[in-house]
Design an enzyme around this catalytic site. Structure first.
Site, mmCIF file in Angstrom:
data_model
loop_
_atom_site.group_PDB
_atom_site.id
_atom_site.type_symbol
_atom_site.label_atom_id
_atom_site.label_comp_id
_atom_site.label_asym_id
_atom_site.label_seq_id
_atom_site.Cartn_x
_atom_site.Cartn_y
_atom_site.Cartn_z
ATOM 1 N N SER A 1 1.116 0.950 16.629
ATOM 2 C CA SER A 1 0.779 0.623 14.978
ATOM 3 C C SER A 1 0.621 -1.309 14.040
ATOM 4 O O SER A 1 0.883 -2.159 15.211
ATOM 5 C CB SER A 1 2.188 0.765 14.407
ATOM 6 N N ASP B 1 -1.069 0.951 -3.623
ATOM 7 C CA ASP B 1 -1.959 0.161 -4.385
ATOM 8 C C ASP B 1 -3.200 0.665 -4.386
ATOM 9 O O ASP B 1 -4.434 -0.777 -5.080
ATOM 10 C CB ASP B 1 -1.820 -0.674 -3.211
ATOM 11 N N ALA C 1 -10.433 8.589 8.064
ATOM 12 C CA ALA C 1 -9.995 9.930 7.668
ATOM 13 C C ALA C 1 -8.774 9.855 6.346
ATOM 14 O O ALA C 1 -8.486 10.414 5.857
ATOM 15 C CB ALA C 1 -9.658 10.541 9.382
ATOM 16 N N SER D 1 1.158 -1.238 0.100
ATOM 17 C CA SER D 1 -0.012 0.343 -0.551
ATOM 18 C C SER D 1 0.883 1.217 0.199
ATOM 19 O O SER D 1 1.286 1.266 -0.633
ATOM 20 C CB SER D 1 -0.925 -0.423 1.655
ATOM 21 N N ARG E 1 1.333 5.966 17.131
ATOM 22 C CA ARG E 1 0.729 6.577 16.864
ATOM 23 C C ARG E 1 -0.161 7.448 17.629
ATOM 24 O O ARG E 1 -0.748 7.397 18.268
ATOM 25 C CB ARG E 1 -0.341 6.068 15.402
#
Length: 546
Positions: A503, A284, A377, A67, A510
């Site tokens: 994570s 991706d 988000a 990704s 995060r």
């Protein structure tokens, strides 16, 4: 029938386990540096074959991608029969197989999975696999194929595809010839389905200026260009930038949805023309964010929260105008901006549910609504229509010409939206349809509500597993005392909100912070990041993130 131990052992010997192989199958599957993934890919091939056998030969998908991660990384995830993520009950099996320390241990673990999951090995297996544009993909795909071959699975090579296209193919294969047929099981069928729906929704309307799309130098670049040839630039004017997917080192480098979202600025070397529309895919092509610059050159982000509000409002209008008696709901995560939640609940009057981060959680919650809209988000999301709602859309008799027009648009919208997973191309079309019908500029879309200033930062930690959360990840349970310190920091900030979560793919935490002003949001993010680092950080403590 038993596992062909000799075949598995021999194939496994060609894919020895790297000492730094990933330990856990997370929300995004396995992700790590590509050099460490060979054995993991082989073992995922084995698991995909078992999963298909467990489900009586239904087609399972394997997507090799990382990704938005840097180009040197790669990863892999499995796709279940309806295009959804691998069922959570099988994530543990993936982890067990990946961590088996030797060929013998792998055979033993494989037999254990067969027994515990009650897999009938006499059943057939069929797996469709694809990959993104990373240089490491071709080698890693061969390892997947070796795993599939060791358990005698039928294989369909989808080649270079976006992640959503792979999800689409899986669902098409499994619904072909049924009343729930999702489409032609080919990339060309995917393009045709979207193009037909777009043509229905766009024909006869005053076209908007061209949309500029940053393709993150990933697989979305060639695939978007292929689609544009099918639909026609005269009906969908699009300009592509950052669209070189073959030059080494380009993927996601200073561009793409994750860069734009986290840095809150346009891709490097992309000059924004004031008031024009821009969008960014990720590597991706399963995420998208929009943005624009105002007359002073100030950057404005239109992220997944903005997309959810735009989509929900438009769909609610179509439902109302068509006379269809179904309910729309929105699913968010803790990362959703507080202003978006307020807009959805107080202005649109739509119910909002908050769930833990991860597509599997959002997707599952969205299924509880007649029409469920979910967007993280970061720009990953889609819209789900329940079976009863789809039946109602197909059988409803409109009471007026205007109701008939709304119903026709709603039917086309069902085909325009890739309901299997978030899809940058499909979601791009969804947003463009709404703006086209409303004849809105990006500034008019943006004016629905004003985001509270926020920051998202990453703190490296010794062990991400030491962090546990509750309340849809809005509260930290461990390490002990951390939540109290976060609460104290938040109390000092007007309009403050902050949370931390580990994570799912790397040893970091995060930190999200939100406040009434940009400076106080930055201060809060820095303060909470410092608290986390002092408790469990790795490496030198940064003086400031901003």
């Amino acid at each position: 029938m038993s596992v062909n131990e000799q075949a598995v052992r021999a194939a496994s010997a060609a894919h020895p386990r790297h000492p730094n192989s990933p330990a856990t199958y997370g929300t995004a599957g396995f992700r790590a540096h590509s050099d460490t993934l060979d054995s993991t890919m082989f073992r995922v091939g084995l698991l995909a074959a078992l999963r298909s056998k467990k489900l009586a030969g239904q087609t399972i998908g394997v997507m090799v991608t990382a990704s938005h991660n840097p180009e040197q990384d790669n990863g892999v995830k499995l796709v279940d029969p309806h295009g959804e993520m691998l069922h959570s009950s099988w994530e543990a099996y993936a982890t067990q197989l990946a961590n088996a320390p030797s060929d013998e241990a792998l055979v033993a673990t494989l037999k254990q999975v067969v027994q515990v999951a009650e897999v009938d090995l006499s059943q057939p297996a069929k797996v469709v696999y694809g990959h993104d544009s990373r240089p490491s993909c071709r080698t890693l795909v061969r390892a997947v194929v070796d795993g599939l071959t060791a358990l005698d699975a039928e294989q369909v090579n989808a080649g270079l595809v976006t992640t959503p296209q792979l999800h689409y193919l899986v669902r098409c294969y499994n619904t072909a010839g049924t009343p729930q047929a999702y489409g032609e099981p080919s990339v060309e069928g995917y393009y045709q389905k979207l193009a037909t729906a777009w043509t229905t929704l766009a024909t006869g309307r005053h076209l908007l200026p061209a949309l500029t799309v940053d393709c993150a130098n990933g697989v979305g670049a060639p695939k978007l260009k292929e689609f544009l040839k099918v639909v026609g630039q005269d009906l969908l004017p699009v300009i592509t930038v950052r669209d070189n997917h073959t030059l080494a080192g380009n993927l996601n480098m200073n561009c793409g949805a994750d860069f734009v979202k986290t840095q809150q600025c346009p891709p490097r070397n992309v000059e924004l023309v004031p008031w024009q529309r821009y969008a960014s895919f990720d590597g991706d092509a399963d995420r998208i964010v929009f943005y624009y610059a105002d007359g002073t050159g100030t950057f404005h982000l239109l992220d997944g929260d903005k997309i959810a509000g735009l989509a929900a409002g438009f769909i609610m209008d179509l439902v109302k105008d068509s006379g269809l008696g179904v309910k729309v709901g929105v699913v968010q995560t803790a990362y959703a901006n507080g202003a978006s939640t307020k807009y959805l609940t107080e202005v649109l009057g739509v119910p909002v549910q908050c769930v833990p981060t991860g597509v599997k959680h959002l997707h599952h919650a969205a299924e509880s609504f007649d029409i469920g809209v979910y967007f993280e988000a970061n720009g990953h999301g889609t819209v789900l229509f329940s079976p009863s709602t789809l039946a109602a859309i197909n059988t409803h008799t409109p009471a007026s010409p205007s109701a008939a027009a709304a119903l026709a648009n709603l039917r086309a919208l069902v085909d325009l939206i890739n309901q299997t997973v978030g899809d940058a191309i499909s979601d791009m079309l969804l947003v463009e349809v709404v703006l086209l019908h409303r004849q809105w500029t990006p500034a008019q879309w943006d004016a629905a509500y004003t985001d509270y200033p926020n920051r998202l930062v990453k703190v490296l930690v010794q062990d991400r597993h030491a962090f546990t959360t509750s309340d849809a990840e809005r509260k930290v349970d461990t390490p002990a005392g951390l939540q109290d310190k976060i609460d104290e920091a938040v109390k000092e900030v007007v309009g403050g909100r902050s949370f931390v979560r580990p994570s799912g793919t790397e040893d970091c935490v995060r930190v999200y912070a939100e406040a009434a002003t940009r400076s106080t949001a930055d201060e809060l993010a820095n303060k909470v990041a410092g608290i986390v680092h002092s408790l469990a950080g790795k490496g030198p403590k940064p003086a400031s993130f901003f």
